[in-house]
Design an enzyme around this catalytic site. Structure first.
Site, PDB file in Angstrom:
ATOM      1  N   ASP A  15      -6.172  -7.039   4.323  1.00 48.12           N
ATOM      2  CA  ASP A  15      -7.340  -6.407   3.682  1.00 48.12           C
ATOM      3  C   ASP A  15      -8.262  -7.498   3.145  1.00 48.12           C
ATOM      4  O   ASP A  15      -9.472  -7.494   3.383  1.00 48.12           O
ATOM      5  CB  ASP A  15      -6.865  -5.490   2.549  1.00 48.12           C
ATOM      6  CG  ASP A  15      -8.027  -4.825   1.834  1.00 48.12           C
ATOM      7  OD1 ASP A  15      -8.945  -4.339   2.517  1.00 48.12           O
ATOM      8  OD2 ASP A  15      -8.024  -4.806   0.588  1.00 48.12           O
ATOM      9  N   TYR A  40       0.830  -1.211   0.000  1.00 50.49           N
ATOM     10  CA  TYR A  40       0.000   0.000   0.000  1.00 50.49           C
ATOM     11  C   TYR A  40       0.865   1.261   0.000  1.00 50.49           C
ATOM     12  O   TYR A  40       0.430   2.304  -0.472  1.00 50.49           O
ATOM     13  CB  TYR A  40      -0.893   0.040   1.243  1.00 50.49           C
ATOM     14  CG  TYR A  40      -2.222  -0.652   1.105  1.00 50.49           C
ATOM     15  CD1 TYR A  40      -2.301  -1.989   0.736  1.00 50.49           C
ATOM     16  CD2 TYR A  40      -3.416   0.029   1.350  1.00 50.49           C
ATOM     17  CE1 TYR A  40      -3.524  -2.619   0.640  1.00 50.49           C
ATOM     18  CE2 TYR A  40      -4.642  -0.597   1.256  1.00 50.49           C
ATOM     19  CZ  TYR A  40      -4.692  -1.927   0.902  1.00 50.49           C
ATOM     20  OH  TYR A  40      -5.909  -2.547   0.801  1.00 50.49           O
ATOM     21  N   ASP A  76      -2.687 -18.329   0.563  1.00 49.87           N
ATOM     22  CA  ASP A  76      -3.694 -19.039  -0.242  1.00 49.87           C
ATOM     23  C   ASP A  76      -4.343 -20.154   0.574  1.00 49.87           C
ATOM     24  O   ASP A  76      -5.558 -20.344   0.564  1.00 49.87           O
ATOM     25  CB  ASP A  76      -3.092 -19.571  -1.559  1.00 49.87           C
ATOM     26  CG  ASP A  76      -1.784 -20.320  -1.373  1.00 49.87           C
ATOM     27  OD1 ASP A  76      -1.200 -20.299  -0.269  1.00 49.87           O
ATOM     28  OD2 ASP A  76      -1.325 -20.943  -2.362  1.00 49.87           O
ATOM     29  N   LYS A  79       3.497 -15.308   2.321  1.00 51.61           N
ATOM     30  CA  LYS A  79       3.671 -16.039   1.067  1.00 51.61           C
ATOM     31  C   LYS A  79       5.174 -16.280   0.939  1.00 51.61           C
ATOM     32  O   LYS A  79       5.820 -15.881  -0.027  1.00 51.61           O
ATOM     33  CB  LYS A  79       3.092 -15.193  -0.091  1.00 51.61           C
ATOM     34  CG  LYS A  79       3.005 -15.910  -1.411  1.00 51.61           C
ATOM     35  CD  LYS A  79       1.912 -16.962  -1.494  1.00 51.61           C
ATOM     36  CE  LYS A  79       2.037 -17.757  -2.785  1.00 51.61           C
ATOM     37  NZ  LYS A  79       1.113 -18.894  -2.869  1.00 51.61           N
ATOM     38  N   ASP A 121     -11.998  -9.254   5.036  1.00 55.00           N
ATOM     39  CA  ASP A 121     -13.319  -9.290   4.390  1.00 55.00           C
ATOM     40  C   ASP A 121     -13.861 -10.718   4.393  1.00 55.00           C
ATOM     41  O   ASP A 121     -15.040 -10.961   4.629  1.00 55.00           O
ATOM     42  CB  ASP A 121     -13.239  -8.808   2.930  1.00 55.00           C
ATOM     43  CG  ASP A 121     -13.488  -7.303   2.800  1.00 55.00           C
ATOM     44  OD1 ASP A 121     -13.172  -6.563   3.750  1.00 55.00           O
ATOM     45  OD2 ASP A 121     -13.988  -6.877   1.742  1.00 55.00           O
TER      46      ASP A 121
HETATM   47  C1  IPM Z   1     -10.358  -1.319   4.251  1.00 57.50           C
HETATM   48  C2  IPM Z   1     -10.648  -0.743   2.898  1.00 57.50           C
HETATM   49  C3  IPM Z   1      -9.517   0.219   2.540  1.00 57.50           C
HETATM   50  C4  IPM Z   1      -8.237  -0.578   2.470  1.00 57.50           C
HETATM   51  C5  IPM Z   1      -9.740   1.032   1.258  1.00 57.50           C
HETATM   52  C6  IPM Z   1     -11.074   1.722   1.225  1.00 57.50           C
HETATM   53  C7  IPM Z   1      -8.615   2.018   1.054  1.00 57.50           C
HETATM   54  O1  IPM Z   1     -10.803  -1.749   1.963  1.00 57.50           O
HETATM   55  O2  IPM Z   1     -10.250  -0.546   5.216  1.00 57.50           O
HETATM   56  O3  IPM Z   1     -10.237  -2.548   4.348  1.00 57.50           O
HETATM   57  O4  IPM Z   1      -7.926  -1.168   1.440  1.00 57.50           O
HETATM   58  O5  IPM Z   1      -7.525  -0.602   3.469  1.00 57.50           O
HETATM   59 MG    MG Z   2     -10.823  -3.717   2.774  1.00 55.18          MG
END
Ligand code: IPM
Ligand code: MG
Length: 358
Positions: A247, A141, A223, A191, A251
């Site tokens: 990230d 990032y 993975d 990884k 999710d």
């Molecule tokens: C998160 C989001 C952010 C990230 C984006 C919106 C920049 O996906 O906080 O997980 O990738 O960190």
């Molecule tokens: Mg995210």
């Protein structure tokens, strides 16, 4: 206790869910004798419309001089065509970087009442309690060089994954400390079979682990971890990983709990912590009183716990959420047969009322 909280509601459903969290925090403050002063500022797309920049100086200064930051969400289709440096998402990255928030804690805990809202079978997910510790100010990032440049035949776009010993050491410590207060198991996700940055990651995590002999450390390739989270999520306690892997995996872990709308997060590591739900601005449902405010309200609870050391007050909020779910109230994202569908405002009010009764 008296605290000043910077409120950055942002875009999409942000301005709908943030008021619910503020009301809940005010109620807890009144109940327990704390005073919280909420000061709002523009961020993300909203700030672009006002000033041309996603993170205006005034907003950054407010964040830096407050005791904590409560953030809703940023982004939306309206701003997608802008240059990278002017996109709403840059505000988030800027806040993380400028406030020095290198550790992102994303708990994925299943409220048993919601087991049937998940796309996975109840027996696979019932009882899961995973904490993803995501490195937040390094990795691909922020690594340099990065960019898009012309070639003879087209373009090449590139980013760089970089981690230093210091960056890995401090995030690993956060993970081991957190595990000590939980089930004492850390999975470090990398990884290392392909990436040099992961080779160093693994080496440093092993080194830091020597200071935590009471905590078990396991390594897993990313993975495989993505697969194991679906196959048998109960094997995980604390997951520590890089910015990008975190990230993605957070999710995935969120969805195990039924809805990404449920989950809060804390970004810590320096004086001022930032608290936000892990979901985004959800422009498709914005303005429709449909969004689930629970991830936002629970982020307020995390703020009390991590920034102000008010664990009991945080428990009050989390218990109120749990009771309202147990009574069968659901927003659209977690609706199931036999439950009572409510909108954003009503869900907030129900949790508030429950708080008054506990
Ligand atoms: C998160 C989001 C952010 C990230 C984006 C919106 C920049 O996906 O906080 O997980 O990738 O960190
Ligand atoms: Mg995210």
């Amino acid at each position: 206790m008296k605290k000043r909280i910077a409120v950055l509601a942002g875009d999409g459903i942000g301005p709908e869910i943030v008021p619910a969290a503020i009301k809940v925090l005010e109620a807890v403050g009144t109940k327990c004798g704390h005073s919280f002063d909420f000061v709002s500022a523009a961020v993300g797309g909203q700030a672009i419309d006002d000033t041309g920049w996603p993170l205006p100086d005034d907003t950054l200064n407010l964040a830096k001089t407050s005791d904590a930051v409560l953030l809703g969400a940023v982004g939306g289709p309206k701003w997608e065509g802008l240059d990278y440096e002017r996109r709403p998402e840059r505000a988030l990255l800027g806040l993380r970087e400028m406030l020095g928030l290198f550790a992102n804690l994303r708990p994925a805990k299943l409220y048993s009442e919601l087991a049937d809202a998940s796309t996975l079978k109840r027996e696979v997910i019932d009882g899961i309690d995973v904490l993803v510790v995501r490195e937040l100010t390094g990795g691909i990032y922020f690594g340099k060089p990065k960019g898009v440049e012309a070639t003879a035949t087209g373009h090449r776009g590139f980013n760089t994954e970089v981690y230093t010993t210091e960056e890995i050491t401090r995030i690993a410590k956060i993970a081991f400390e957190a595990a000590r207060k939980r089930r004492k198991l850390v999975h470090s996700i990398d990884k290392a079979n392909v990436l040099e940055s992961s080779e160093l990651w693994r080496k440093v995590v092993i080194e830091v682990h020597k200071g935590y002999p009471d905590v078990e450390l396991r390594h897993m390739y990313v993975d495989n971890c993505a697969m194991q989270l679906i196959r048998n999520p109960k094997q995980f306690d604390v997951i520590v990983t890089t910015n990008l892997f975190g990230d993605i995996l957070s999710d995935e872990a969120a969805m195990l709990t039924g809805s990404i709308g449920m989950l809060p997060s804390a970004s810590v590591g320096a004086k001022v912590g930032m608290y936000e739900p892990i979901h985004g601005s959800a422009p498709d449902i914005a303005g429709k009183d449909m969004a689930n405010p629970i991830g936002m309200i629970a982020s307020g609870a995390m703020m009390l716990r991590y920034s102000f050391d008010l664990g009991k007050e945080a428990d009050l909020i989390e218990n109120a959420i749990q009771k309202i779910l147990a009574q069968g109230y659901r927003t659209k994202d977690i609706e199931a047969p036999g439950t009572k569908l409510v909108g954003t405002k009503d869900m907030g009010e129900l949790i508030l009322k429950q708080l008054g009764q506990s």
